[in-house]
Design a protein around this motif. Structure first.
Motif, PDB file in Angstrom:
ATOM      1  N   PRO A  13      -4.505   7.548 -22.306  1.00 37.49           N
ATOM      2  CA  PRO A  13      -3.673   7.508 -23.386  1.00 37.49           C
ATOM      3  C   PRO A  13      -2.973   8.418 -24.320  1.00 37.49           C
ATOM      4  N   ASN A  14      -3.164   9.534 -23.672  1.00 30.09           N
ATOM      5  CA  ASN A  14      -2.502  10.737 -24.967  1.00 30.09           C
ATOM      6  C   ASN A  14      -1.097  10.483 -23.798  1.00 30.09           C
ATOM      7  N   ARG A  15      -0.589  10.069 -23.133  1.00 32.16           N
ATOM      8  CA  ARG A  15       0.243  10.329 -22.037  1.00 32.16           C
ATOM      9  C   ARG A  15       1.397   9.198 -22.474  1.00 32.16           C
ATOM     10  N   ILE A  16       0.713   8.437 -23.187  1.00 28.95           N
ATOM     11  CA  ILE A  16       2.475   6.673 -23.308  1.00 28.95           C
ATOM     12  C   ILE A  16       2.831   7.471 -24.058  1.00 28.95           C
ATOM     13  N   THR A  17       4.136   7.204 -24.204  1.00 31.35           N
ATOM     14  CA  THR A  17       5.689   8.133 -24.717  1.00 31.35           C
ATOM     15  C   THR A  17       5.937   6.671 -24.958  1.00 31.35           C
ATOM     16  N   GLN A  18       6.911   6.448 -25.779  1.00 31.99           N
ATOM     17  CA  GLN A  18       8.001   5.803 -26.491  1.00 31.99           C
ATOM     18  C   GLN A  18       9.104   5.115 -25.606  1.00 31.99           C
ATOM     19  N   LYS A  19       9.629   6.624 -25.236  1.00 33.23           N
ATOM     20  CA  LYS A  19       9.707   6.168 -23.938  1.00 33.23           C
ATOM     21  C   LYS A  19       9.434   5.316 -22.884  1.00 33.23           C
ATOM     22  N   LEU A  20       8.429   5.530 -22.019  1.00 32.38           N
ATOM     23  CA  LEU A  20       8.143   4.973 -21.222  1.00 32.38           C
ATOM     24  C   LEU A  20       7.437   3.383 -20.921  1.00 32.38           C
ATOM     25  N   LEU A  21       7.409   3.405 -22.980  1.00 30.95           N
ATOM     26  CA  LEU A  21       7.218   1.847 -23.268  1.00 30.95           C
ATOM     27  C   LEU A  21       8.510   0.716 -23.290  1.00 30.95           C
ATOM     28  N   ASP A  22       9.225   2.167 -23.525  1.00 32.89           N
ATOM     29  CA  ASP A  22      10.148   1.086 -23.551  1.00 32.89           C
ATOM     30  C   ASP A  22      11.699   0.856 -22.146  1.00 32.89           C
ATOM     31  N   THR A  23      11.149   1.895 -21.424  1.00 36.82           N
ATOM     32  CA  THR A  23      11.963   2.024 -19.823  1.00 36.82           C
ATOM     33  C   THR A  23      10.876   0.468 -19.790  1.00 36.82           C
ATOM     34  N   ILE A  24       9.801   0.324 -20.066  1.00 38.60           N
ATOM     35  CA  ILE A  24       9.281  -0.995 -19.143  1.00 38.60           C
ATOM     36  C   ILE A  24       9.740  -2.261 -19.730  1.00 38.60           C
ATOM     37  N   ALA A  25       9.448  -1.850 -20.427  1.00 37.26           N
ATOM     38  CA  ALA A  25      10.897  -3.200 -21.848  1.00 37.26           C
ATOM     39  C   ALA A  25      11.671  -3.354 -21.399  1.00 37.26           C
ATOM     40  N   GLU A  26      12.875  -2.951 -20.298  1.00 38.20           N
ATOM     41  CA  GLU A  26      14.156  -2.726 -20.541  1.00 38.20           C
ATOM     42  C   GLU A  26      14.065  -3.464 -19.043  1.00 38.20           C
ATOM     43  N   HIS A  27      13.195  -3.133 -18.565  1.00 40.40           N
ATOM     44  CA  HIS A  27      14.022  -3.945 -16.575  1.00 40.40           C
ATOM     45  C   HIS A  27      13.131  -4.882 -16.484  1.00 40.40           C
ATOM     46  N   LYS A  28      13.411  -5.608 -15.989  1.00 38.05           N
ATOM     47  CA  LYS A  28      12.760  -7.434 -15.676  1.00 38.05           C
ATOM     48  C   LYS A  28      11.624  -6.597 -14.547  1.00 38.05           C
ATOM     49  N   ALA A  29      12.015  -6.143 -13.685  1.00 40.96           N
ATOM     50  CA  ALA A  29      11.329  -5.838 -12.275  1.00 40.96           C
ATOM     51  C   ALA A  29      10.002  -5.065 -12.727  1.00 40.96           C
ATOM     52  N   LEU A  30       9.864  -4.122 -13.741  1.00 39.61           N
ATOM     53  CA  LEU A  30       8.872  -3.492 -13.782  1.00 39.61           C
ATOM     54  C   LEU A  30       7.151  -4.457 -14.669  1.00 39.61           C
ATOM     55  N   VAL A  31       6.500  -4.728 -14.074  1.00 37.36           N
ATOM     56  CA  VAL A  31       5.920  -5.394 -14.723  1.00 37.36           C
ATOM     57  C   VAL A  31       4.666  -4.716 -16.254  1.00 37.36           C
ATOM     58  N   LYS A  32       5.456  -6.016 -16.936  1.00 32.93           N
ATOM     59  CA  LYS A  32       5.051  -5.845 -18.205  1.00 32.93           C
ATOM     60  C   LYS A  32       2.813  -5.673 -18.316  1.00 32.93           C
ATOM     61  N   TYR A  33       2.671  -4.548 -17.960  1.00 33.25           N
ATOM     62  CA  TYR A  33       0.953  -3.941 -17.525  1.00 33.25           C
ATOM     63  C   TYR A  33       0.503  -2.702 -18.130  1.00 33.25           C
ATOM     64  N   ILE A  34      -0.343  -2.741 -18.781  1.00 31.34           N
ATOM     65  CA  ILE A  34      -0.479  -1.198 -18.693  1.00 31.34           C
ATOM     66  C   ILE A  34      -1.708  -1.142 -18.682  1.00 31.34           C
ATOM     67  N   ASP A  35      -1.855  -0.375 -17.943  1.00 27.30           N
ATOM     68  CA  ASP A  35      -3.261   0.011 -17.015  1.00 27.30           C
ATOM     69  C   ASP A  35      -3.756   1.518 -17.647  1.00 27.30           C
ATOM     70  N   MET A  36      -5.193   1.739 -18.857  1.00 30.27           N
ATOM     71  CA  MET A  36      -4.820   2.956 -19.443  1.00 30.27           C
ATOM     72  C   MET A  36      -6.659   2.220 -19.725  1.00 30.27           C
ATOM     73  N   PRO A  37      -7.376   3.400 -18.793  1.00 25.23           N
ATOM     74  CA  PRO A  37      -8.563   3.248 -19.579  1.00 25.23           C
ATOM     75  C   PRO A  37      -8.728   4.935 -20.585  1.00 25.23           C
ATOM     76  N   LEU A  38      -9.835   4.317 -21.669  1.00 20.51           N
ATOM     77  CA  LEU A  38      -9.685   4.725 -22.685  1.00 20.51           C
ATOM     78  C   LEU A  38     -11.218   5.428 -22.528  1.00 20.51           C
ATOM     79  N   GLN A  39     -11.990   4.655 -21.748  1.00 18.78           N
ATOM     80  CA  GLN A  39     -13.992   5.050 -21.883  1.00 18.78           C
ATOM     81  C   GLN A  39     -14.463   5.047 -23.075  1.00 18.78           C
ATOM     82  N   HIS A  40     -14.189   5.313 -23.690  1.00 17.25           N
ATOM     83  CA  HIS A  40     -14.750   4.146 -25.197  1.00 17.25           C
ATOM     84  C   HIS A  40     -14.566   4.345 -26.253  1.00 17.25           C
ATOM     85  N   ALA A  41     -15.128   4.314 -27.559  1.00 17.39           N
ATOM     86  CA  ALA A  41     -14.107   4.306 -28.922  1.00 17.39           C
ATOM     87  C   ALA A  41     -14.969   5.278 -30.496  1.00 17.39           C
TER      88      ALA A  41
END
Length: 462
Positions: free
Chosen positions: A234-262
């Protein structure tokens, strides 16, 4: 020789198995999915948590029986269990003829041919695009390991102890392998590593994962392709990464992000930091940037010191987060982990009850989310006939990762019967807790994957 493999654990282990099989095939040996026919049996083990260790030991003993009842004259144990218990395996299981650690994969040929392992402790192993591989997944999807090892200090995790420090594959090496996979008819590539979001940092590449994803999305293919990455922090998810996923159709709109606790207290003890409110804001940012994104996470219950109040914070978070996918793991007290020495151990009954309660909460969330999808039309990747009944076929939406998420069942083929590896249009007609049922509604042109048939890893017989 005929050589049989059993691969246990995660997809990262599976890639290691495919690399070992590739080296043997290149040498001229033959693979067999039948343990009774094998001259050599190889068990690639997992030892992440207690159940995985037990499964590994049970499988080793099961394969050892074929040295008595089958042709097998040699049993080799590889992987994570070897890294943790090399001496004990050799001492306590005399049927094992050789062991092979995670950084010794290049020695598999020598061990099968009665030679000696020739590991280089100064060069931790990491395969590349020229490394032989025999794919064992269904012909339409595969995994590509983009990094190995981990530098995170999570107190519950022992992976860095036997996988080593984080190291990325060269950028073009990944691109070349992915290009080859798509040319062979693969429709879906899943990028994996202990922490994919750190990709490229050790190579001096800024926003390495975002750059890599964008480059892979631009690979020309004659058919629609899906590209996803798994295991991000979670601490490595950047806006650049999110924008890249949103921009390209071939990039699956799916985030696998183990949080472990709250709970902030638990996350501090886990040496991960952060807290539930930060995670909720992050989820909000992800959803705002990537419309229709599916988010998967995993949580640990019963970590040392987890109080009833900590657990309630976790439950409240799961209700508020409205996650698409959630895995819940019981804390495993591994003797070489930092958390092994923490006080406040939670008893097994409490851990069991907390896991059941959290999964029950998520089951209601998942069912409600699935019900809202009834009547919607979605693209699905056709897997093949259902394992449950010949009357149904299985498929996955792009927001369902292979092996770990729910699936779609097709009960109406429409005008054109499905073929494995096709991406088809499906109307969802029924919803269950984790799975969906639907009917195909398109009439696509024919699609014939050109990749050779995959090799089936042999399964334990019990």
């Amino acid at each position: 020789m005929k050589i049989g493999f059993v691969s246990l654990g995660c997809p990262k282990n599976l890639v290691d198995t495919e690399v070992m099989m590739g080296q043997l095939v290149e040498r001229g040996h033959q693979l067999t999915p039948h343990p009774a026919d094998a001259d050599v049996l190889v068990v690639n083990t997992c030892s992440f948590i207690d159940p995985a260790k037990q499964e590994s030991v049970d499988t080793i003993l099961e394969m050892a029986e074929f040295k008595k009842s089958g042709k097998a004259r040699k049993l080799i144990v590889a992987g994570c269990l070897v890294e943790r218990y090399r001496a004990q395996i050799q001492q306590d299981i005399p049927e094992v003829d050789a062991v092979l650690g995670t950084n010794e994969l290049q020695s598999i040929v020598a061990l099968c041919e009665d030679g000696e392992a020739a590991a280089n402790p100064f060069e931790p192993y990491l395969y590349h695009d020229l490394t032989p591989r025999v794919l064992s997944t269904a012909r339409h999807y595969t995994y590509i390991k983009i990094a190995e090892g981990c530098d995170h200090p999570c107190s519950f995790c022992v992976i860095p102890q036997f996988r080593g420090a984080f190291r990325s594959r060269r950028f073009e090496s990944v691109v070349i392998e992915a290009t080859r996979m798509f040319a062979q008819g693969v429709r879906e590539i899943n990028l994996i590593g202990q922490d994919t979001t750190s990709y490229g940092e050790d190579l001096g590449i800024k926003d390495g994962l975002a750059q890599l994803m964008a480059r892979l999305a631009r690979i020309e293919t004659p058919f629609e392709k899906w590209i996803r990455f798994l295991y991000c922090y979670p601490n490595r998810i950047t806006q650049k990464l999110l924008d890249t996923i949103a921009e390209h159709k071939a990039l699956v709109k799916y985030i696998d992000m183990p949080l472990q606790h709250a709970s902030a207290a638990m996350l501090k003890r886990m040496k991960r930091g952060s807290h539930g409110d930060f995670f909720l804001k992050l989820l909000e940012k992800i959803r705002a940037t990537i419309p229709g994104v599916a988010i998967r996470t995993s949580m640990i219950v019963g970590f040392p010191g987890e109080t009833d109040a900590d657990f309630e914070i976790l439950c409240d978070f799961v209700k508020a987060a409205n996650l698409d996918r959630l895995g819940v793991f019981s804390y495993s007290d591994e003797e070489t982990s930092a958390s092994f020495h923490l006080d406040g151990k939670v008893d097994a009954r409490t851990i069991y009850n907390r896991k059941r309660k959290l999964m029950a909460l998520q089951r209601r969330v998942s069912h409600a989310r699935n019900r809202k999808m009834v009547g919607h039309e979605v693209d699905v990747l056709v897997e093949g006939p259902s394992e449950e009944t010949d009357l149904l076929w299985q498929a996955r939406m792009s927001t369902q990762a292979p092996e770990i998420d729910g699936i779609c069942y097709i009960n109406d083929f429409g005008d054109v019967p499905p073929s494995s590896g096709e991406i088809r249009r499906m109307r969802i007609t029924e919803a269950h807790d984790y799975d969906l049922i639907g009917a195909l509604i398109d009439s696509p042109p024919g699609f014939a994957p050109v990749r050779p048939e995959f090799f089936p890893i042999l399964a334990a017989t019990r």
